[in-house]
Scaffold this active site. Structure first.
Site, mmCIF file in Angstrom:
data_model
loop_
_atom_site.group_PDB
_atom_site.id
_atom_site.type_symbol
_atom_site.label_atom_id
_atom_site.label_comp_id
_atom_site.label_asym_id
_atom_site.label_seq_id
_atom_site.Cartn_x
_atom_site.Cartn_y
_atom_site.Cartn_z
ATOM 1 N N GLY A 10 38.050 41.375 36.363
ATOM 2 C CA GLY A 10 39.168 41.102 37.283
ATOM 3 C C GLY A 10 39.301 39.610 37.552
ATOM 4 O O GLY A 10 39.499 39.177 38.688
ATOM 5 N N SER A 13 43.014 37.008 38.830
ATOM 6 C CA SER A 13 43.703 36.894 40.118
ATOM 7 C C SER A 13 42.677 36.946 41.254
ATOM 8 O O SER A 13 41.540 37.386 41.056
ATOM 9 C CB SER A 13 44.683 38.071 40.237
ATOM 10 O OG SER A 13 45.256 38.135 41.521
ATOM 11 N N GLY A 14 43.096 36.477 42.425
ATOM 12 C CA GLY A 14 42.323 36.676 43.657
ATOM 13 C C GLY A 14 40.868 36.243 43.572
ATOM 14 O O GLY A 14 40.539 35.153 43.123
ATOM 15 N N ASP A 52 40.114 45.844 29.800
ATOM 16 C CA ASP A 52 40.635 46.917 30.649
ATOM 17 C C ASP A 52 39.430 47.761 31.017
ATOM 18 O O ASP A 52 38.855 48.434 30.148
ATOM 19 C CB ASP A 52 41.678 47.744 29.879
ATOM 20 C CG ASP A 52 42.239 48.876 30.737
ATOM 21 O OD1 ASP A 52 41.653 49.154 31.817
ATOM 22 O OD2 ASP A 52 43.239 49.486 30.337
ATOM 23 N N SER A 130 32.727 45.582 46.653
ATOM 24 C CA SER A 130 33.200 46.822 47.287
ATOM 25 C C SER A 130 34.276 46.448 48.308
ATOM 26 O O SER A 130 35.259 45.783 47.975
ATOM 27 C CB SER A 130 31.999 47.541 47.918
ATOM 28 O OG SER A 130 32.400 48.717 48.540
ATOM 29 N N TYR A 144 41.168 55.213 47.549
ATOM 30 C CA TYR A 144 40.580 53.863 47.479
ATOM 31 C C TYR A 144 39.249 53.847 48.234
ATOM 32 O O TYR A 144 38.233 53.370 47.718
ATOM 33 C CB TYR A 144 41.558 52.857 48.078
ATOM 34 C CG TYR A 144 41.021 51.447 48.132
ATOM 35 C CD1 TYR A 144 40.888 50.693 46.962
ATOM 36 C CD2 TYR A 144 40.624 50.862 49.330
ATOM 37 C CE1 TYR A 144 40.395 49.393 47.000
ATOM 38 C CE2 TYR A 144 40.128 49.564 49.375
ATOM 39 C CZ TYR A 144 40.020 48.845 48.207
ATOM 40 O OH TYR A 144 39.514 47.552 48.242
#
Ligand SMILES: NC(=O)c1ccc[n+]([C@@H]2O[C@H](COP(=O)([O-])OP(=O)(O)OC[C@H]3O[C@@H](n4cnc5c(N)ncnc54)[C@H](OP(=O)(O)O)[C@@H]3O)[C@@H](O)[C@H]2O)c1
Length: 276
Positions: A10, A13-14, A52, A130, A144
């Site tokens: 990931g 982004s972020g 992915d 988490s 979620y």
């Protein structure tokens, strides 16, 4: 000192993006994965790779590419994730699977791919991003929160299994943090809501609640990258890492006083729904 090596999921982004930059600044070799590989930061020690986390071949290729340079793997940062938000009655089973595969199974399968290398080295750490949503919850985020609570349990069990090899698994539990996360979660609410849904009032109220809670948080992705760095490098790692005292206290309240938390959340949602 030999290069230190981290694999980050990931990274486009972020928090994953910020972590990629921070570890690179500290001189780590960073194998950074995401589907939007073109958005991963660049730099001399950053290796952007397509990933992915829901796809077994892609996970295998990611780890193979990282190991192909013949270096160690000191840390796997399982960070990729998103919120499949929507009323539980209206989230399709396909979306449920996607949520579980992305936030939980993807992390566990990637971990299985790096553990043999770490065991051979006699050291290594799995840092799992988490959420305080592993302890707290609200309407609309059911699946979620299941993935984040599941990730917490999975990490704790793993830690008891791999400590004998000199390896550790730890959790970072962010609260609301500036990133694309909220927009994606709220877009998913709209996608998951059926026409003529009986949940539109609840949905509007919960959007307001979550937007208010997350937007008042001052944490940035860079702040959380620093927490990942501590979790990755502290000689004696903790089981849980939080960015703020407020996040720690809220999680503790929900864990230690589940009925009080539950009734307070229900009261708040009820009040907001009635005000509509
Ligand atoms: N922001 C918050 O308030 C908050 C609070 C607590 C916990 N978290 C957790 O923090 C983590 C990072 O989120 P963020 O806030 O930084 O959100 P973000 O800006 O939306 O970043 C999410 C990252 O996950 C990646 N990702 C999503 N699905 C993926 C897949 N199938 N395969 C590979 N990568 C995938 C995205 O990359 P691609 O789309 O390019 O693949 C992106 O790089 C998530 O696990 C999230 O649940 C966020």
């Amino acid at each position: 000192m030999a290069e230190r090596v981290i694999l980050i999921t990931g990274a486009s982004s972020g928090m994953g993006y910020a972590a990629t930059q921070l570890f690179a600044q500290h001189g780590w070799e960073v194998y950074a994965g995401a589907r939007r590989v073109e958005k991963i930061p660049t730099g001399s020690v950053i290796h952007p790779l397509y990933l992915d986390v829901t796809d077994a071949d892609s996970r295998l290729q990611f780890v193979k590419d990282a190991l192909a340079d013949g270096l160690r793997v000191d840390v796997l940062l399982n960070n990729a994730g998103y919120g499949e938000f929507g009323p539980l009655e209206e989230v399709s089973v396909e979306k449920v699977h996607k949520q579980l595969e992305t936030n939980l199974v993807g992390a566990s399968e990637l971990t299985k791919l790096v553990l043999p290398q770490m065991r051979q080295q006699g050291s290594g750490r799995i840092v799992n991003n988490s959420s305080i949503g592993g302890d707290v919850y609200s309407p609309l985020g059911g699946w979620y929160y299941v993935t984040k609570r599941g990730l917490n349990v999975w990490s704790d069990v793993l830690d008891t299994e791999i400590r004998q090899f000199g390896l550790r698994s730890v959790i970072v539990a962010p609260g609301g943090t500036e990133s694309s996360w909220l927009d994606i979660a709220m877009d998913n609410v709209s996608d998951n809501l059926k026409p003529d849904s009986p949940y539109t009032t609840l949905t509007d109220a919960t959007r307001k609640l979550l937007g208010g809670m997350l937007n008042t948080s001052e944490a940035t992705a860079k702040d959380l990258a620093k927490v990942f760095y501590r979790a990755a490098t502290e000689r004696h790692p903790k089981r849980r890492y939080y960015y703020s005292i407020a996040d720690r206290l809220l999680s503790r309240l929900a864990r230690n006083h589940p009925s009080i938390y539950h009734e307070s959340m229900s009261f708040l949602v009820n009040a907001l729904t009635k005000n509509k």
